[in-house]
Design an enzyme around this catalytic site. Structure first.
Site, PDB file in Angstrom:
ATOM      1  CG  HIS A 195      -2.044   0.906   1.187  1.00  0.00           C
ATOM      2  ND1 HIS A 195      -1.916   2.263   1.291  1.00  0.00           N
ATOM      3  CD2 HIS A 195      -3.365   0.666   1.033  1.00  0.00           C
ATOM      4  CE1 HIS A 195      -3.115   2.821   1.202  1.00  0.00           C
ATOM      5  NE2 HIS A 195      -4.012   1.879   1.046  1.00  0.00           N
ATOM      6  N   GLY A 210       4.733  21.802  11.484  1.00  0.00           N
ATOM      7  CA  GLY A 210       5.957  21.042  11.707  1.00  0.00           C
ATOM      8  C   GLY A 210       7.083  21.486  10.786  1.00  0.00           C
ATOM      9  CG  HIS A 221      10.039  11.880  12.685  1.00  0.00           C
ATOM     10  ND1 HIS A 221      10.680  10.675  12.837  1.00  0.00           N
ATOM     11  CD2 HIS A 221       9.829  12.348  13.945  1.00  0.00           C
ATOM     12  CE1 HIS A 221      10.841  10.423  14.122  1.00  0.00           C
ATOM     13  NE2 HIS A 221      10.330  11.430  14.818  1.00  0.00           N
ATOM     14  N   PRO A 222      12.984  11.579  10.626  1.00  0.00           N
ATOM     15  CG  PRO A 222      14.694  11.410  12.193  1.00  0.00           C
ATOM     16  CD  PRO A 222      13.596  12.317  11.743  1.00  0.00           C
ATOM     17  N   GLY A 243       8.675   9.821   8.881  1.00  0.00           N
ATOM     18  CA  GLY A 243       8.241  10.451   7.639  1.00  0.00           C
ATOM     19  C   GLY A 243       7.329  11.638   7.851  1.00  0.00           C
TER      20      GLY A 243
END
Lengths: 298, 298
Positions: free
Chosen positions: B82, B163, B168-169, B172
């Site tokens: 998905h 944000g 975000h490492p 995501g």
């Protein structure tokens, strides 16, 4: 799975607002009990309360409210157009969710037994809870009304199921039982001929050879110049709403008239309408668990 | 009147049962929040959670679960069929009862803002909450997936609504928004000709000149040897289920085929079916307040 039962007690007070508030007070602000509605009728001098909730909580609240009604209502001074035999005239319990009819019957018997003992009140079991077939029909149980009960319950065939064989001096007697939800469903015809509505009513109702759980009469809607087949659907899980609707359409053809609409009066269980939608859309393998609101109440 | 909102967060974990239980834990045993369902798919490596409750309580629980997902899921190691762009891929809020779309949008923005700050997570608003029309469609927002997001969100037109402008490492990015309930409604035809299902699908869907809130494709049901018009009804309050059903029946006549049934997949709001029953029975002046279960949830 949370069990939900409905109770629709009828009290013989429809005029004094202070008394009415006292009687419904036990249904307010209690965990596990929800007061949905209470409607009073001045002419009938009667109040119909609708509450739902967990069986044990509903039972406790109903017994408490019965006590208040016995204190507040004096049947020797009661007058009103509606037939009645006691301060708490009738207390039906109705299975709504995760409750079987057997459980509703059992609950009605517990309430009858406890209230009869606590308040020294003669109580008849009726409908599905009835202890004999002649006690099933409320109208037969209530025949003679408050004024005639003193003599009636001394007869062996009308000995109360619980409590003394003598009426409560001010509260009379009460009927307690279990039944399926009633749906008041009326279908309108494009004619002003009441004979046609009466004939169709006779054809669709149980007593006339029609549907098992359907009571029906013809009604004139004078303001609109049309007539109506007015029905009480007494078990929508066995006689579906769409079935009576389609059957009226079929019978109406005989008279060259058409169905032009319908009405649902008062409350209707979700399942009665979901079942109807599922029929008309031809939905395969549908489960009530797919209804979001049904899951929310688990 | 109690407000009820639904939330259907999608998390990028469909295989590890320990992690799945940790992520749904914030939805269990809380007053005002009810976990209705969580379904995981191993091939998709994804889990879809359905919860309902009071808006503020749902908001708190969702933000808490997002924190757990960020700790538990490492998108640099995620694979699945998905499309996905983050550990918490998408968080839609759906108005159910006594909640307006405006309130759902507002709630989605609060969740997006708080979670973005708390977890240093870039968040896009989508659907009804979108800040620009090119961000409405989730597929467009997600295009490029986790692997492409690092570059994508540095472009001005894909700057996150909340944000940092850097992924975000390990988690995501996330999309948060408000939308109407979806109803997955499929109508079966008595033919094995997929061209006919495709043509009817095109005629009834919005993009083909059909109904505004209807997406549709043709599907083969090989085992049964029939075809199906498979629909997503994206706003049943404006495009009713019965309308698409009857329109498919109308279009099917052109090909000499018949509608032989239907399916509803997953959950459906009560109102979508009640509305359908009321249509077919021609009930006049019906109010949702007449549905017993609707009153029980007030």
């Amino acid at each position: 799975m949370k069990k939900i039962i409905e109770c629709v007690p009828n009290f013989s007070e429809g005029r004094d607002l202070d008394r009415i508030e006292k009687i419904v007070y036990p249904f307010r602000g209690k965990d596990g009990v929800k007061l949905l509605d209470y409607q009073r009728d001045e002419d009938h001098n009667r109040m119909v309360v609708t509450l739902v909730g967990e069986p044990e909580k509903v039972k406790e609240a109903v017994i408490e409210a019965m006590g208040v009604a016995i204190e507040e209502i004096d049947m020797t001074k009661h007058e009103g157009q509606h037939p009645r035999m006691g301060a708490i005239d009738v207390v039906p319990f109705i299975p709504i969710k995760n409750v079987t009819m057997e459980e509703a019957i059992e609950l009605s018997k517990e309430v009858a037994k406890e209230a009869a003992t606590k308040y020294n009140l003669p109580i008849f079991l009726y409908e599905e809870s009835a202890s004999a077939s002649h006690r099933t029909n409320l109208a037969k149980v209530r025949k003679g009304q408050f004024e005639g009960m003193k003599e009636k319950i001394k007869q062996e065939e009308w000995n109360p199921d619980f409590g003394p064989s003598d009426i409560h001096p001010t509260a009379g007697v009460t009927a307690v039982g279990a039944r399926m939800p009633l749906v008041a469903f009326n279908v309108n015809l494009d004619t002003d001929n009441i004979d046609i509505a009466n004939k169709i009513a006779k054809q669709v109702r149980h007593s006339g050879g029609g549907l098992r759980y359907c009571k029906a009469i013809g009604i004139e809607l004078n303001e609109r110049g049309i007539v109506q087949v007015s029905m009480n659907m007494t078990n929508f899980t066995k006689t579906a709403l769409y079935r009576s609707f389609e059957l009226i359409r079929v019978e109406a053809r005989r008279y060259g008239v058409n169905v032009v609409g319908s009405e649902i009066i008062g409350l209707v269980p979700m399942e009665a309408l979901v079942d109807t939608a599922v029929y008309y859309l031809g939905v395969e393998d549908f489960s009530m668990d797919q209804v979001l609101e049904s899951r929310m109440m688990e």
